[in-house]
Design a protein around this motif. Structure first.
Motif, PDB file in Angstrom:
ATOM      1  N   LEU A  41       0.834  -1.193   0.000  1.00 18.02           N
ATOM      2  CA  LEU A  41       0.000   0.000   0.000  1.00 18.02           C
ATOM      3  C   LEU A  41       0.871   1.246   0.000  1.00 18.02           C
ATOM      4  O   LEU A  41       2.001   1.238   0.496  1.00 18.02           O
ATOM      5  CB  LEU A  41      -0.904   0.030   1.241  1.00 18.02           C
ATOM      6  CG  LEU A  41      -1.830  -1.162   1.470  1.00 18.02           C
ATOM      7  CD1 LEU A  41      -2.550  -0.993   2.806  1.00 18.02           C
ATOM      8  CD2 LEU A  41      -2.829  -1.280   0.334  1.00 18.02           C
ATOM      9  N   SER A  42       0.323   2.319  -0.542  1.00 17.29           N
ATOM     10  CA  SER A  42       0.932   3.638  -0.399  1.00 17.29           C
ATOM     11  C   SER A  42      -0.175   4.626  -0.060  1.00 17.29           C
ATOM     12  O   SER A  42      -1.325   4.461  -0.483  1.00 17.29           O
ATOM     13  CB  SER A  42       1.655   4.058  -1.683  1.00 17.29           C
ATOM     14  OG  SER A  42       0.744   4.168  -2.763  1.00 17.29           O
ATOM     15  N   PHE A  43       0.180   5.653   0.697  1.00 18.60           N
ATOM     16  CA  PHE A  43      -0.806   6.620   1.166  1.00 18.60           C
ATOM     17  C   PHE A  43      -0.359   8.014   0.739  1.00 18.60           C
ATOM     18  O   PHE A  43       0.800   8.393   0.928  1.00 18.60           O
ATOM     19  CB  PHE A  43      -0.948   6.547   2.686  1.00 18.60           C
ATOM     20  CG  PHE A  43      -1.337   5.178   3.183  1.00 18.60           C
ATOM     21  CD1 PHE A  43      -2.660   4.792   3.223  1.00 18.60           C
ATOM     22  CD2 PHE A  43      -0.362   4.270   3.590  1.00 18.60           C
ATOM     23  CE1 PHE A  43      -3.023   3.531   3.680  1.00 18.60           C
ATOM     24  CE2 PHE A  43      -0.712   3.012   4.046  1.00 18.60           C
ATOM     25  CZ  PHE A  43      -2.048   2.637   4.089  1.00 18.60           C
ATOM     26  N   SER A  44      -1.294   8.773   0.177  1.00 20.40           N
ATOM     27  CA  SER A  44      -0.963  10.089  -0.363  1.00 20.40           C
ATOM     28  C   SER A  44      -1.058  11.203   0.671  1.00 20.40           C
ATOM     29  O   SER A  44      -0.605  12.317   0.417  1.00 20.40           O
ATOM     30  CB  SER A  44      -1.882  10.421  -1.547  1.00 20.40           C
ATOM     31  OG  SER A  44      -3.242  10.419  -1.137  1.00 20.40           O
ATOM     32  N   SER A  45      -1.655  10.928   1.802  1.00 21.07           N
ATOM     33  CA  SER A  45      -1.772  11.952   2.838  1.00 21.07           C
ATOM     34  C   SER A  45      -1.610  11.307   4.203  1.00 21.07           C
ATOM     35  O   SER A  45      -1.700  10.084   4.354  1.00 21.07           O
ATOM     36  CB  SER A  45      -3.120  12.676   2.744  1.00 21.07           C
ATOM     37  OG  SER A  45      -4.190  11.765   2.901  1.00 21.07           O
ATOM     38  N   ASP A  46      -1.351  12.150   5.190  1.00 19.72           N
ATOM     39  CA  ASP A  46      -1.143  11.620   6.526  1.00 19.72           C
ATOM     40  C   ASP A  46      -2.483  11.304   7.187  1.00 19.72           C
ATOM     41  O   ASP A  46      -3.549  11.711   6.725  1.00 19.72           O
ATOM     42  CB  ASP A  46      -0.350  12.609   7.375  1.00 19.72           C
ATOM     43  CG  ASP A  46      -1.088  13.933   7.520  1.00 19.72           C
ATOM     44  OD1 ASP A  46      -1.838  14.296   6.598  1.00 19.72           O
ATOM     45  OD2 ASP A  46      -0.909  14.602   8.552  1.00 19.72           O
ATOM     46  N   THR A  68      -4.343  -0.998  12.433  1.00 15.33           N
ATOM     47  CA  THR A  68      -4.419   0.448  12.209  1.00 15.33           C
ATOM     48  C   THR A  68      -3.013   0.968  11.921  1.00 15.33           C
ATOM     49  O   THR A  68      -2.080   0.726  12.695  1.00 15.33           O
ATOM     50  CB  THR A  68      -5.000   1.164  13.433  1.00 15.33           C
ATOM     51  OG1 THR A  68      -6.319   0.660  13.679  1.00 15.33           O
ATOM     52  CG2 THR A  68      -5.065   2.665  13.191  1.00 15.33           C
ATOM     53  N   ILE A  69      -2.888   1.668  10.810  1.00 12.07           N
ATOM     54  CA  ILE A  69      -1.573   2.135  10.358  1.00 12.07           C
ATOM     55  C   ILE A  69      -1.538   3.662  10.415  1.00 12.07           C
ATOM     56  O   ILE A  69      -2.265   4.332   9.670  1.00 12.07           O
ATOM     57  CB  ILE A  69      -1.284   1.659   8.925  1.00 12.07           C
ATOM     58  CG1 ILE A  69      -1.382   0.133   8.846  1.00 12.07           C
ATOM     59  CG2 ILE A  69       0.083   2.148   8.458  1.00 12.07           C
ATOM     60  CD1 ILE A  69      -1.257  -0.413   7.455  1.00 12.07           C
ATOM     61  N   PRO A  70      -0.724   4.226  11.305  1.00 15.50           N
ATOM     62  CA  PRO A  70      -0.570   5.686  11.314  1.00 15.50           C
ATOM     63  C   PRO A  70       0.390   6.116  10.203  1.00 15.50           C
ATOM     64  O   PRO A  70       1.466   5.539  10.039  1.00 15.50           O
ATOM     65  CB  PRO A  70       0.013   5.973  12.698  1.00 15.50           C
ATOM     66  CG  PRO A  70       0.743   4.728  13.062  1.00 15.50           C
ATOM     67  CD  PRO A  70       0.020   3.584  12.398  1.00 15.50           C
ATOM     68  N   VAL A  71      -0.001   7.110   9.437  1.00 12.08           N
ATOM     69  CA  VAL A  71       0.818   7.597   8.324  1.00 12.08           C
ATOM     70  C   VAL A  71       1.141   9.065   8.562  1.00 12.08           C
ATOM     71  O   VAL A  71       0.244   9.878   8.808  1.00 12.08           O
ATOM     72  CB  VAL A  71       0.086   7.431   6.976  1.00 12.08           C
ATOM     73  CG1 VAL A  71       0.914   8.035   5.845  1.00 12.08           C
ATOM     74  CG2 VAL A  71      -0.199   5.964   6.710  1.00 12.08           C
ATOM     75  N   SER A  72       2.418   9.402   8.514  1.00  8.53           N
ATOM     76  CA  SER A  72       2.848  10.793   8.668  1.00  8.53           C
ATOM     77  C   SER A  72       3.538  11.260   7.399  1.00  8.53           C
ATOM     78  O   SER A  72       4.032  10.456   6.602  1.00  8.53           O
ATOM     79  CB  SER A  72       3.791  10.939   9.867  1.00  8.53           C
ATOM     80  OG  SER A  72       4.936  10.130   9.701  1.00  8.53           O
ATOM     81  N   LEU A  73       3.586  12.577   7.221  1.00  7.08           N
ATOM     82  CA  LEU A  73       4.209  13.151   6.033  1.00  7.08           C
ATOM     83  C   LEU A  73       5.726  13.193   6.192  1.00  7.08           C
ATOM     84  O   LEU A  73       6.233  13.448   7.287  1.00  7.08           O
ATOM     85  CB  LEU A  73       3.682  14.565   5.793  1.00  7.08           C
ATOM     86  CG  LEU A  73       2.200  14.680   5.445  1.00  7.08           C
ATOM     87  CD1 LEU A  73       1.797  16.149   5.378  1.00  7.08           C
ATOM     88  CD2 LEU A  73       1.903  13.992   4.116  1.00  7.08           C
ATOM     89  N   PRO A  74       6.456  12.958   5.121  1.00  3.36           N
ATOM     90  CA  PRO A  74       7.914  13.061   5.204  1.00  3.36           C
ATOM     91  C   PRO A  74       8.344  14.523   5.259  1.00  3.36           C
ATOM     92  O   PRO A  74       7.602  15.420   4.840  1.00  3.36           O
ATOM     93  CB  PRO A  74       8.382  12.401   3.905  1.00  3.36           C
ATOM     94  CG  PRO A  74       7.258  12.635   2.947  1.00  3.36           C
ATOM     95  CD  PRO A  74       6.001  12.563   3.772  1.00  3.36           C
ATOM     96  N   PRO A  75       9.534  14.797   5.750  1.00  4.47           N
ATOM     97  CA  PRO A  75      10.041  16.174   5.749  1.00  4.47           C
ATOM     98  C   PRO A  75      10.376  16.628   4.332  1.00  4.47           C
ATOM     99  O   PRO A  75      10.552  15.808   3.424  1.00  4.47           O
ATOM    100  CB  PRO A  75      11.293  16.087   6.624  1.00  4.47           C
ATOM    101  CG  PRO A  75      11.747  14.671   6.480  1.00  4.47           C
ATOM    102  CD  PRO A  75      10.493  13.853   6.340  1.00  4.47           C
ATOM    103  N   GLU A  76      10.464  17.929   4.161  1.00  7.11           N
ATOM    104  CA  GLU A  76      10.789  18.512   2.859  1.00  7.11           C
ATOM    105  C   GLU A  76      12.105  19.286   2.991  1.00  7.11           C
ATOM    106  O   GLU A  76      12.139  20.374   3.560  1.00  7.11           O
ATOM    107  CB  GLU A  76       9.669  19.441   2.397  1.00  7.11           C
ATOM    108  CG  GLU A  76       8.328  18.734   2.266  1.00  7.11           C
ATOM    109  CD  GLU A  76       7.187  19.690   1.980  1.00  7.11           C
ATOM    110  OE1 GLU A  76       7.453  20.783   1.440  1.00  7.11           O
ATOM    111  OE2 GLU A  76       6.038  19.351   2.313  1.00  7.11           O
ATOM    112  N   PRO A  77      13.205  18.719   2.483  1.00  7.12           N
ATOM    113  CA  PRO A  77      14.503  19.379   2.647  1.00  7.12           C
ATOM    114  C   PRO A  77      14.666  20.573   1.715  1.00  7.12           C
ATOM    115  O   PRO A  77      14.132  20.597   0.606  1.00  7.12           O
ATOM    116  CB  PRO A  77      15.500  18.269   2.306  1.00  7.12           C
ATOM    117  CG  PRO A  77      14.756  17.391   1.349  1.00  7.12           C
ATOM    118  CD  PRO A  77      13.314  17.436   1.781  1.00  7.12           C
TER     119      PRO A  77
END
Length: 265
Positions: A41-46, A68-77
């Motif tokens: 799976l891939s998730f487009s939003s947190d 239940t899978i918590p999804v957070s956004l990656p950092p933006e360098p």
């Protein structure tokens, strides 16, 4: 990160694995569902996502498990350099302060250079001894453990050579002195500071200045190439007060010699 779903059968064998990955209650061959022992799976939003697995065994018995899978956004360098073109062994500062993490905080800034050197911190300063394009990699890590990297480059050029020629070499106070910047490299601009205050007094390859006070005067020229590479050099000019004094006495004697006598015959 999330919880894993593990299925097993103690008195038979599992014959099918069907997944509901969007929480709509449909498994297997339906839209947005999948089959198989594993699924990706891939998730487009947190956010928090629920994934369900339904398994059936060779006895026709079905069972489900939920994770239940918590999804957070990656950092933006974000990587910026104080200048894109530098001279050999001149310092340049790399800055990552514009990097962001929309749902957390950045905990690490890691800088990797082409020679394998590693530096840490939101900003770092470094110089390069090798000419040409030099690649810099910034890696940012957030409080969820996400690592994202970006790269940038700086161009390293040789520093331009420059010397100062003075004419006359033993100047007299109150008389003009010629200064010339000499270089074997193509120079775009010349800036002269002749009074030591750090400000530009003249521009151009050759300039003229008169020192009205005797003593030692430091003259500095700063040269800049078309690529923006800066170099500077200075020279101490000694102004002779005695020769100025002698010149004044000679001038005074000359005026006295020309003055008509007031005596009568």
């Amino acid at each position: 990160m999330g919880n894993g779903v593990v299925a097993s059968r103690l008195d038979g064998s599992i014959t099918s694995y069907e997944w509901d990955t969007d929480g709509d209650g449909y498994y297997g061959e339906y839209e947005d569902a999948s089959s198989g022992e594993t699924t990706t799976l891939s998730f487009s939003s947190d956010g928090s996502y629920t994934v369900q697995l339904q398994v059936s065994d060779n006895g026709g018995v079905s069972s489900t498990a939920t994770a239940t899978i918590p999804v957070s956004l990656p950092p933006e360098p974000s990587l910026t350099a104080s200048t894109e073109s530098i001279g050999r062994n001149q310092p340049v500062t790399f800055d990552a302060s514009d990097s962001i993490d929309r749902d957390g905080t950045i905990t690490k800034y890691i800088w990797r250079f082409e020679n394998g050197e590693i530096k840490h911190g939101e900003s770092v300063t470094r110089s390069f001894s090798v000419l040409g394009q030099q690649e810099v990699t910034l890696i940012v890590v957030d409080d969820s453990g996400h690592r994202v990297e970006t790269t940038g480059t700086v161009s390293v050029y040789p520093k331009p050579s420059v010397d100062i020629a003075v004419q006359p070499t033993e100047p007299i106070a109150g008389t003009p002195v010629q200064f010339e910047a000499r270089s074997d490299d193509p120079i775009d601009t010349y800036e002269w500071d002749v009074d030591g205050d750090g400000n530009t007094d003249y521009t151009g390859r050759s300039v003229e200045h008169t020192f009205w006070k005797s003593g030692d005067h430091t003259v500095q020229v700063t040269v800049v190439t078309e690529e923006g590479i800066v170099n500077k050099t200075s020279r101490v000019v000694s102004v002779d007060p005695e020769r100025r004094s002698n010149s004044r006495r000679t001038s005074k004697r000359s005026r006295l010699a020309k003055r008509p006598s007031s005596r009568s015959a």
